[in-house]
Design an enzyme around this catalytic site. Structure first.
Site, PDB file in Angstrom:
ATOM      1  N   TYR A 131       0.568  -1.437  -0.059  1.00 40.08           N
ATOM      2  CA  TYR A 131      -0.069  -0.176  -0.142  1.00 40.08           C
ATOM      3  C   TYR A 131       0.462   1.494   0.212  1.00 40.08           C
ATOM      4  O   TYR A 131       0.091   2.523   0.106  1.00 40.08           O
ATOM      5  CB  TYR A 131      -1.315   0.167   0.894  1.00 40.08           C
ATOM      6  N   LYS A 180       4.240 -15.705   4.037  1.00 42.15           N
ATOM      7  CA  LYS A 180       4.761 -16.154   2.695  1.00 42.15           C
ATOM      8  C   LYS A 180       5.511 -15.631   2.567  1.00 42.15           C
ATOM      9  O   LYS A 180       6.501 -15.678   1.143  1.00 42.15           O
ATOM     10  CB  LYS A 180       3.508 -14.890   2.154  1.00 42.15           C
ATOM     11  N   ASP A 213      -2.064 -18.824   3.089  1.00 39.36           N
ATOM     12  CA  ASP A 213      -2.122 -19.701   2.076  1.00 39.36           C
ATOM     13  C   ASP A 213      -2.953 -20.645   3.197  1.00 39.36           C
ATOM     14  O   ASP A 213      -4.267 -20.409   3.366  1.00 39.36           O
ATOM     15  CB  ASP A 213      -1.903 -20.332   1.209  1.00 39.36           C
ATOM     16  N   ASP A 237      -5.577  -6.689   4.724  1.00 37.98           N
ATOM     17  CA  ASP A 237      -7.245  -6.597   4.512  1.00 37.98           C
ATOM     18  C   ASP A 237      -8.007  -8.089   3.888  1.00 37.98           C
ATOM     19  O   ASP A 237      -8.762  -8.141   4.544  1.00 37.98           O
ATOM     20  CB  ASP A 237      -6.723  -5.690   3.017  1.00 37.98           C
ATOM     21  N   ASP A 241     -11.821  -9.514   5.163  1.00 42.65           N
ATOM     22  CA  ASP A 241     -13.156  -9.691   5.198  1.00 42.65           C
ATOM     23  C   ASP A 241     -13.384 -11.034   5.437  1.00 42.65           C
ATOM     24  O   ASP A 241     -14.134 -12.038   4.877  1.00 42.65           O
ATOM     25  CB  ASP A 241     -13.143  -9.679   3.261  1.00 42.65           C
TER      26      ASP A 241
HETATM   27  C1  IPM Z   1     -10.223  -1.794   3.792  1.00 45.07           C
HETATM   28  C2  IPM Z   1     -10.751  -1.364   2.773  1.00 45.07           C
HETATM   29  C3  IPM Z   1      -9.363  -0.256   2.208  1.00 45.07           C
HETATM   30  C4  IPM Z   1      -7.757  -0.708   1.629  1.00 45.07           C
HETATM   31  C5  IPM Z   1     -10.093  -0.220   0.073  1.00 45.07           C
HETATM   32  C6  IPM Z   1     -11.618   1.100   0.502  1.00 45.07           C
HETATM   33  C7  IPM Z   1      -8.900   0.808  -0.425  1.00 45.07           C
HETATM   34  O1  IPM Z   1     -10.683  -2.556   2.303  1.00 45.07           O
HETATM   35  O2  IPM Z   1     -10.098  -0.493   4.777  1.00 45.07           O
HETATM   36  O3  IPM Z   1      -9.972  -3.212   4.329  1.00 45.07           O
HETATM   37  O4  IPM Z   1      -7.881  -2.317   0.800  1.00 45.07           O
HETATM   38  O5  IPM Z   1      -7.777  -0.914   2.977  1.00 45.07           O
HETATM   39 MG    MG Z   2     -10.474  -3.743   3.076  1.00 47.47          MG
END
Ligand code: IPM
Ligand code: MG
Length: 343
Positions: A131, A180, A213, A237, A241
């Site tokens: 990032y 990784k 993984d 990230d 999720d």
């Molecule tokens: C998060 C989101 C962000 C990220 C996006 C909006 C750039 O997915 O905060 O997890 O990748 O950090």
């Molecule tokens: Mg995210």
């Protein structure tokens, strides 16, 4: 501690504008119940601001956020404007400018729903890795078109995230360092080395190294085996999720972007702007409300944070759910339900 806390509020885009007001109602009620004041400084930053001003936020935005005791953030992103402008012009830029090097993302089994018993904290490094934004295109539009995107890891960046993660491990708990290094021996090799050095400073804390993984596999198969995970920006990230998926929906997941040294913190649901459902009043506000609870912890109002979390749990336990959890309650009705359980 002051009696009144000044909170910056950035609803942002899409459903951000629908869920943040519910979180503010809950914050006000928590403050009233626990005997302190809150002052909200509303900022209209986001894609609408961009259409008017040609930028997602004003030049002094980072200073405004730094000046508040904490910031509640909604979401960023809209189908009409590229993510390279919206995300990079707002949340990613604030994370970088303010060196909010931790992104704390708790994941736990939702009360009242089937799906096992687990509670883990993902500590996501939040300023470097993939990032940092270095890279570019060569020979654009030709057959030789070439894209590079360099991930950048520093000893300092890894060390401070891993150090925090070790300290966050509960007594008898386990720290999992997500790596990784089998495929990425340079960057993840440094990650492993620094992690081992930090681990040596915490001889009483159990830890393991696991490739990302395998972590993904184990999170689905045996989520209860994890306590605290520390991961690079991109891995964190993705895994957060996945964690939200384990909870049954992205709509509950909360996060805090923080720098423990400066005390600056931005708290946001991780669900994003959800343009497909925005404007219909059906978005789940519990991710924003859970983020507000994290914000309360951050400003030292633990009792108020507990009150909010208990009300969210009681709401879910009584089977009151919005569309993303199979129910039919609106955004506003979910806010009502949480408020009723705080009284
Ligand atoms: C998060 C989101 C962000 C990220 C996006 C909006 C750039 O997915 O905060 O997890 O990748 O950090
Ligand atoms: Mg995210």
């Amino acid at each position: 501690m002051s009696d009144t806390h000044r909170i910056c509020v950035v609803p942002g885009d899409g459903v951000g504008a629908e869920v943040v007001p519910q979180a503010l109602r809950v914050l006000r009620a928590a403050a009233a119940a626990c005997g302190f004041g809150l002052e909200f400084d509303h900022r209209p930053w986001g894609s609408a601001y961009y259409r008017e001003h040609g930028r997602m936020m004003p030049a002094d935005a980072a200073a405004v956020v730094a000046d508040a005791e904490a910031t509640l953030f909604g979401a960023v992103g809209t189908p009409e404007v590229p993510d390279s402008i919206t995300a990079w012009g707002l949340i990613l830029s604030l994370r970088q400018q303010l060196e909010l090097y931790l992104n704390l993302r708790p994941v736990r089994a939702v009360p009242g729903t089937p799906g096992g018993d687990f509670a883990m904290l993902i500590v996501r490094e939040n300023t470097e890795g993939e990032y940092v934004g270095t890279g570019g295109r060569l020979y654009a539009g030709t057959a030789a078109e070439t894209a590079t995107h360099t991930s950048v890891f520093t000893r300092r960046g890894i060390e401070r995230a891993v150090e925090y993660a070790f300290r966050a491990v509960p007594e008898g708990g386990l720290l999992t360092s997500v790596t990784k290094s089998n495929a990425l021996p340079v960057t993840m090799g440094l990650w492993d080395e620094v992690t081992a050095e930090v681990a040596a400073r915490h001889p009483g804390t159990g830890w393991e190294r696991m490739h990302v993984d395998a972590v993904a596999y184990q999170m689905v198969r045996a989520p209860g085996r994890f306590d605290v995970l520390v991961a690079s920006n991109l891995f964190g990230d993705i895994l957060s999720d996945l964690g939200a998926g384990l909870q049954g929906t992205l709509g509950l997941a909360a996060s805090g972007n923080v720098n423990p040294q400066t005390g600056v913190g931005i708290f946001e649901p991780i669900h994003g702007s959800a343009p497909d459902i925005a404007g219909r009043g059906v978005a789940n506000p519990l991710g924003a409300i859970n983020s507000a609870a994290m914000l309360l912890d951050h400003i030292g109002r633990t009792e108020a944070a507990e009150l909010v979390r208990a009300a969210v749990d009681a709401t879910l336990s009584s089977g009151i759910t919005p569309a993303d959890l199979g129910g039919n309650r609106s955004t506003q009705e979910m806010g009502d339900a949480v408020l009723e359980r705080m009284a």
